[in-house]
Design a protein around this motif. Sequence first.
Motif, PDB file in Angstrom:
ATOM      1  N   ALA B 208       0.751  -1.244  -0.053  1.00  0.00           N
ATOM      2  CA  ALA B 208      -0.097   0.273  -0.032  1.00  0.00           C
ATOM      3  C   ALA B 208       0.967   1.092  -0.082  1.00  0.00           C
ATOM      4  CB  ALA B 208      -0.912  -0.176   1.171  1.00  0.00           C
ATOM      5  N   VAL B 209       0.258   2.308  -0.148  1.00  0.00           N
ATOM      6  CA  VAL B 209       0.883   3.864   0.075  1.00  0.00           C
ATOM      7  C   VAL B 209       0.146   4.342   1.042  1.00  0.00           C
ATOM      8  CG1 VAL B 209       1.457   5.933  -1.122  1.00  0.00           C
ATOM      9  CG2 VAL B 209       0.910   3.659  -2.457  1.00  0.00           C
ATOM     10  N   SER B 210       1.142   4.721   2.182  1.00  0.00           N
ATOM     11  CA  SER B 210       0.883   5.418   3.426  1.00  0.00           C
ATOM     12  C   SER B 210       1.252   6.755   3.180  1.00  0.00           C
ATOM     13  CB  SER B 210       1.373   4.756   4.693  1.00  0.00           C
ATOM     14  OG  SER B 210       0.940   5.669   5.799  1.00  0.00           O
ATOM     15  N   VAL B 211       0.558   8.117   3.571  1.00  0.00           N
ATOM     16  CA  VAL B 211       0.662   9.179   3.328  1.00  0.00           C
ATOM     17  C   VAL B 211       0.716   9.899   4.743  1.00  0.00           C
ATOM     18  CG1 VAL B 211       0.107  11.492   1.942  1.00  0.00           C
ATOM     19  CG2 VAL B 211       0.125   9.224   1.043  1.00  0.00           C
ATOM     20  N   HIS B 212       1.692  10.638   5.291  1.00  0.00           N
ATOM     21  CA  HIS B 212       1.579  11.143   6.470  1.00  0.00           C
ATOM     22  C   HIS B 212       2.244  12.745   6.559  1.00  0.00           C
ATOM     23  CE1 HIS B 212       2.908  12.043  10.659  1.00  0.00           C
ATOM     24  NE2 HIS B 212       2.075  10.865  11.048  1.00  0.00           N
ATOM     25  N   PRO B 213       1.638  13.458   7.498  1.00  0.00           N
ATOM     26  CA  PRO B 213       2.135  14.747   7.359  1.00  0.00           C
ATOM     27  C   PRO B 213       3.615  15.108   7.339  1.00  0.00           C
ATOM     28  CG  PRO B 213       0.078  14.723   8.587  1.00  0.00           C
ATOM     29  CD  PRO B 213       0.588  13.522   8.336  1.00  0.00           C
ATOM     30  N   GLY B 214       4.284  15.765   6.667  1.00  0.00           N
ATOM     31  CA  GLY B 214       5.694  15.872   6.365  1.00  0.00           C
ATOM     32  C   GLY B 214       6.035  16.739   5.313  1.00  0.00           C
ATOM     33  N   ALA B 215       6.868  17.428   5.263  1.00  0.00           N
ATOM     34  CA  ALA B 215       7.619  18.058   4.050  1.00  0.00           C
ATOM     35  C   ALA B 215       6.763  19.253   3.680  1.00  0.00           C
ATOM     36  CB  ALA B 215       8.170  16.918   3.173  1.00  0.00           C
ATOM     37  N   GLU B 216       5.586  19.457   4.166  1.00  0.00           N
ATOM     38  CA  GLU B 216       4.879  20.668   3.413  1.00  0.00           C
ATOM     39  C   GLU B 216       5.584  21.813   3.864  1.00  0.00           C
ATOM     40  OE1 GLU B 216       3.947  18.154   6.026  1.00  0.00           O
ATOM     41  OE2 GLU B 216       3.046  19.056   7.487  1.00  0.00           O
ATOM     42  N   GLY B 217       5.436  22.577   2.716  1.00  0.00           N
ATOM     43  CA  GLY B 217       6.159  23.566   2.702  1.00  0.00           C
ATOM     44  C   GLY B 217       7.699  23.717   3.008  1.00  0.00           C
ATOM     45  N   ALA B 218       8.287  22.619   2.817  1.00  0.00           N
ATOM     46  CA  ALA B 218       9.866  22.373   2.975  1.00  0.00           C
ATOM     47  C   ALA B 218      10.380  22.040   1.647  1.00  0.00           C
ATOM     48  CB  ALA B 218      10.086  21.343   3.946  1.00  0.00           C
ATOM     49  N   GLY B 219      11.507  22.652   1.621  1.00  0.00           N
ATOM     50  CA  GLY B 219      12.484  22.190   0.327  1.00  0.00           C
ATOM     51  C   GLY B 219      11.627  22.494  -0.872  1.00  0.00           C
ATOM     52  N   MET B 220      11.556  21.629  -1.797  1.00  0.00           N
ATOM     53  CA  MET B 220      10.857  22.207  -3.131  1.00  0.00           C
ATOM     54  C   MET B 220       9.505  21.788  -3.109  1.00  0.00           C
ATOM     55  SD  MET B 220      13.337  20.033  -5.705  1.00  0.00           S
ATOM     56  CE  MET B 220      12.746  18.153  -5.087  1.00  0.00           C
TER      57      MET B 220
END
Lengths: 377, 377
Positions: B208-220
């Motif tokens: 499966a693909v699990s998506v979790h908060p993180g990287a929002e507004g960061a880097g690219m």
Amino acid sequence: MAAIGTRPVSAPGWTGQPRTDVAIVDCDVHHSLTKNEDLLPYLSRVYRERVADYGFLLPGSGYFNAPKRAVRPDLSDGCDVNGDAARKRGTSYESLREVHLDLWNVDYAILTGGNMYSAGVIPDPEYASALCRAFNDWTIENWIAKDSRFKMTMAIATSDPRLAVQEIDRIADHPAVVGIQLPTGARLPYGNRFYHPIWEACERHGIAVSVHPGAEGAGMAGPPTGVGYPTYYLETRLARPQMAMAHCVSLICEGVFERFPRLKFAFVEVDQFWVPGLMWHLDADWKSLRDQTPWVKRLPSEYFREHIRIGSQPLEEPEQPEHLLTMLEAMHADETLIYCSDWPHWDWDDPATTFPRLPEHLHRRIFADNARELFNL
Amino acid sequence: MAAIGTRPVSAPGWTGQPRTDVAIVDCDVHHSLTKNEDLLPYLSRVYRERVADYGFLLPGSGYFNAPKRAVRPDLSDGCDVNGDAARKRGTSYESLREVHLDLWNVDYAILTGGNMYSAGVIPDPEYASALCRAFNDWTIENWIAKDSRFKMTMAIATSDPRLAVQEIDRIADHPAVVGIQLPTGARLPYGNRFYHPIWEACERHGIAVSVHPGAEGAGMAGPPTGVGYPTYYLETRLARPQMAMAHCVSLICEGVFERFPRLKFAFVEVDQFWVPGLMWHLDADWKSLRDQTPWVKRLPSEYFREHIRIGSQPLEEPEQPEHLLTMLEAMHADETLIYCSDWPHWDWDDPATTFPRLPEHLHRRIFADNARELFNL
């Protein structure tokens, strides 16, 4: 609460009873230029000359809307979609009066425009302000003058708050002006201190701020979702609640309603039923994290219920109809929801069949009283 | 449905009854490096040397989380926040086993990591992939090997799908690997065809693909809302559902679940009660606009209910408790909701007191069966 039935709401125009009070305020009626060139007489010579060379340069976001340029198919009469007759059907005062205002006995129609939503994402703020000023003057001369039921939310470009305040000071005291009109698309969420001079001017003049989809993903606005550009128009419609959520959270967390305690916002055409979850999560998180935003002195949901209003169109239709009243109750619709038709677009909601029969008090709040308080009608 | 009571859910660990079946699958347990340097033995020499010069360069988004580095205050024992004891309390296998797995009798814990969520927004995809590979090997050696209750969603950087597929092919058939782990923060929504080779690999390996908060507004990743950068951490928490909405709409509208009919996604720590409104609006709009996305052959809500799962933490708490069951019913929680604790963060939800007493069937679906089907447990 009363059970949900199938009887349509009885708008005054349906009952045949004499009018006794304001019963329908429609908070989203689009009035549009038939052609952009109608604005030319309201622009200074320098912009008339540039527009003659380059056109109006109003940024678009590159998604196809529905056929017939998004106008109600029942109004276009099978005419050529770009022909005068078809466009006039949706954009003329006469068709609006006949097919909407008189038919449904609408007491007030808030003219929300549309042509200038993307002015604020034009790079040049002087030009953007000139366009909004021209559109406002054109609206007053060509629409407000024709019908006492019309009120307007004046076009404003936010890219230079100083110029925005000048335009508000110029015409906000006109009796027809009840608010400013902004697009959901923005470079910064509306709680950001960049905008505070504009909010100060609105509060000073006693007018509201209406926010309507537009300019998202266009010009300087940046991607219309928090994860970049979607591919299809359908996706951008579902991005509207996301943008409204970001603006509402920003307004509350930045303390805008502590600084401007008489200011009110309307978010229109952005769905409705994200509101309960947002209030609940924001209240819970504020209890844990309020040391980071000490100027937020009360439960976030209290600011929401006092200062933010949500348009009823397009009304989300629950899979199980009996969930509708629960959703309305959970979002405090008696305080927060305002009726909007979205005339003359294809997904419009008429006042008679959009809702099932509602409890009398709730009906009055949604169709008239919430909007009367919001716009001082 | 049964009425809501005050009796806590009885987790197996509380009843004293012998275990008879899988009763609790916790789909969001964070395992973390105590210090980034633990990764060095798993990196090639070229990156070890660069990291020695510049550090790991994992992009952050510049918002303060809660005190004590966001770890549960009850675990930190008043220790120095940056001290070994405090960090170990939340990050060691021993504390996880003692204070969570054994206490609540958790059957499976999905290790979702955290350190590598921002790898995919590092500009250099070769380095990002090397970091993820190192973290995966470190996880297998230092966590998976210790407890048969552990499963893992492997770290993946999406910036070069070809490299992502290589890493999936390398370890996806390890019996502990049940999915890949992505952050909500992204340059493009997850339905975009840019990612399809990754989804193809996941489907091929049955993970499966699990998506979790993180990287929002960061880097690219770009701004974390559709209207730019919010100001405070509290706002970014409310941006999580917005990002999840954009990803879900994108996955459905791009036809991902027609192309990959066995693929499933989990969106974790993104709230819950935006789901009903999104399903309702998307279904209604699809009926009007489906000529623009003809590969979407069924009601969007059908794809959602079959392919998308939503984490239970942080559970939004209705203002009126009796609205909870309606919300769960409206989102089809018996199909879509999976229990998550978010160990060891301050806003975690334990399995006993998060929910009121639920109907038995719904309880089993949320705490075990939905996750077992999602992760093939």
